[in-house]
Design a protein around this motif. Structure first.
Motif, short mmCIF file in Angstrom:
data_model
loop_
_atom_site.label_atom_id
_atom_site.label_comp_id
_atom_site.label_asym_id
_atom_site.label_seq_id
_atom_site.Cartn_x
_atom_site.Cartn_y
_atom_site.Cartn_z
N LYS A 11 51.32 30.41 82.60
CA LYS A 11 50.58 28.89 82.61
C LYS A 11 48.69 29.14 82.74
CE LYS A 11 54.19 27.62 84.97
NZ LYS A 11 54.65 26.40 85.58
N ASP A 47 54.99 19.41 97.53
CA ASP A 47 53.99 20.41 96.07
C ASP A 47 52.74 19.61 97.08
OD1 ASP A 47 51.62 21.22 93.95
OD2 ASP A 47 52.77 18.73 92.54
N HIS A 80 57.59 24.60 90.33
CA HIS A 80 56.29 24.36 91.47
C HIS A 80 56.44 23.87 93.01
CE1 HIS A 80 52.47 23.98 91.74
NE2 HIS A 80 51.99 22.94 91.77
N ALA A 93 51.99 30.53 93.44
CA ALA A 93 53.68 29.32 92.70
C ALA A 93 53.12 29.29 91.11
CB ALA A 93 53.21 28.11 93.40
N HIS A 94 51.77 29.73 90.68
CA HIS A 94 52.00 29.68 89.22
C HIS A 94 52.47 30.65 88.15
CE1 HIS A 94 47.90 26.76 89.73
NE2 HIS A 94 49.11 26.48 89.49
N ASN A 120 57.16 22.19 82.35
CA ASN A 120 55.95 22.97 82.15
C ASN A 120 56.31 23.71 80.76
OD1 ASN A 120 57.20 24.48 84.55
ND2 ASN A 120 58.46 25.97 83.69
N HIS A 167 48.58 28.05 95.15
CA HIS A 167 48.48 27.31 94.26
C HIS A 167 48.89 28.81 92.80
CE1 HIS A 167 49.05 23.39 94.96
NE2 HIS A 167 49.77 23.07 94.06
N ASN A 186 55.85 26.33 95.72
CA ASN A 186 54.61 25.83 97.00
C ASN A 186 55.18 25.87 98.00
OD1 ASN A 186 52.50 26.33 95.43
ND2 ASN A 186 53.08 24.14 94.75
N THR A 220 52.03 26.00 79.48
CA THR A 220 52.36 27.00 79.63
C THR A 220 52.74 27.96 77.92
OG1 THR A 220 54.20 26.74 81.51
CG2 THR A 220 55.11 28.71 80.14
N SER A 233 54.66 17.40 83.96
CA SER A 233 54.95 17.71 82.89
C SER A 233 54.24 16.36 81.95
CB SER A 233 55.62 18.06 83.03
OG SER A 233 56.41 19.47 83.68
N THR A 285 52.97 16.08 91.31
CA THR A 285 51.82 16.75 90.40
C THR A 285 50.52 15.73 90.93
OG1 THR A 285 53.56 17.01 89.71
CG2 THR A 285 51.29 17.80 89.04
N GLY A 290 56.43 30.70 89.20
CA GLY A 290 56.57 29.82 87.73
C GLY A 290 56.67 30.26 86.80
#
Ligand code: FE
Length: 381
Positions: free
Chosen positions: A158, A192, A275, A264-265, A66, A261, A279, A151, A94, A140, A268
């Motif tokens: 986020k 994911d 993440h 989930a965002h 993040n 998403h 999901n 973030t 990330s 990702t 997180g």
């Protein structure tokens, strides 16, 4: 008019990392996360390949999960001092996301974070440097997407930054690089990728181009995630999962995502829930909620030869030791969850991913879905 925009060059297969030798430039900066790429020797290997290409190299290490605004600013300063012609991100989502954002502020030092939050507001990049990405996880798909999630550590929000300018020039998919991922990371990132593919396939912005790669990605995840999870050394499974992730990325960078998403965002941001885990847990609930709004769920079921996509995802989660509900996920305490529920639901509603969810949804239904997913149960509204 719709489009299908992906990196110009995608290299894949065992040994693909060697493509770094073919890059043309004077200076290359490697951007990476924690210590795993260094420990496994991939960082040094990447630096050697760039040096073989005639480049002077430097490294920015320590991008956190993040990634924060501060890290991005720090990396951009290093880039401004070093003046690379290639930014090469080696690591998980990330590290690649952070490197993309650093690249923006390297190219345009006068821009601020606030300037780039509205979609496609980034001026043309590649005035100073091109961008290559070597993912170390299979999920990702930041190596092929126009997205970067940064973030704000103070507000816990986020920010998804969106611009096709940020789509990398080169994606390098070497299955040896993710082969050292621990099993739970393989499971989370792989789910994911599955979520990307499913949400892109049923997205209101889907096209024939995104459907073709999304459906292949869904099949690959169902066929190979368990083998990659149970035997990390199974390079065939690793390679298929790596390709699945990138194919899913090609789909969702062009078709966008959905409410899994969006929700989930915010989990997180509030609870630090990984993440992919968020999901994976949410996906079956949202499939049930969205099912009546899109005939494409039935198409997926037909392609896979299964009766219920939601149930098959639950079975897969179970095999991967992923909990059935949010209550069982580490760190999501009931009292805090109740306290932040309404705020999370509003933020999830305002997340750009909500726009392309196949069923029209409001903040109230999002709150109900969070509650059902928290306790477990069926979606009957
Ligand atoms: Fe994702």
């Amino acid at each position: 008019m719709q489009g299908f925009r992906v990196p110009r060059d995608i290299f894949f297969g065992e040994g693909a990392l060697e493509y770094l030798k073919s890059l043309k430039g004077k200076r290359g900066i490697l951007v990476t996360g924690g210590s795993s790429m260094k420990r496994c020797g991939f960082l040094e290997q990447a630096a050697e390949y760039l040096q073989e290409a005639g480049m002077e190299t430097t490294t920015f290490e320590g991008v956190e999960p993040n990634p924060s605004v501060e890290t991005v600013n720090r990396g951009a300063r290093v880039m401004r001092d070093f003046s690379p012609d290639w930014v090469v991100a080696v690591g998980g989502g990330s590290a690649i996301d952070a490197a993309k954002a650093m690249w923006i502020f390297y190219e345009y030092p006068d821009l601020t974070f606030e300037n780039i939050l509205s979609p496609d507001s980034i001026p043309p990049l590649r005035q100073k440097s091109k961008f290559a990405a070597v993912p170390s996880t299979s999920g990702t798909a930041s190596e092929v997407t126009a997205f970067s999630v940064i973030t704000d550590t103070e507000t816990h929000i986020k920010y998804p930054i969106v611009s096709y300018e940020m789509t990398p020039d080169v994606a390098i998919l070497d299955p040896l690089v993710p082969a050292k991922m621990p099993p739970h990371v393989t499971a989370h990132t792989g789910m994911d990728a599955l979520t990307h593919a499913v949400e892109a396939y049923v997205s209101t912005a889907a096209s024939a181009y995104t459907d073709s790669v999304a459906v292949k990605a869904i099949k690959l995840v169902f066929d190979y995630i368990y083998a990659a999870y149970t035997n990390g050394h199974d390079i065939d499974a690793r390679e298929n999962m790596h390709n699945a992730s990138t194919l899913a990325g090609m789909a969702f960078t062009n078709a966008s995502l959905g409410c899994v998403h969006s929700m989930a965002h915010n989990l997180g941001g509030q609870f630090g829930t990984p993440h992919g885990l968020a999901n994976a847990v949410l996906l079956p609930y949202l499939i049930e909620y969205n099912y009546s709004a899109s005939s494409k769920f039935k198409e997926i079921e037909k392609e896979l030869g299964i009766n219920s996509l939601a149930d098959s995802v639950r079975e897969l989660n179970n095999k991967l030791n992923i909990p059935f509900n949010l209550k069982e996920c580490e760190g999501i305490k009931e009292d805090t969850f109740k306290k932040v529920l309404s705020e999370m639901s509003k933020n999830a509603f305002n997340d750009p991913c909500t726009l392309t969810n196949p069923r029209k949804i409001g903040a109230e239904d999002i709150a109900k879905l969070y509650e059902v997913a928290y306790a477990g149960g069926s979606v009957v509204f």
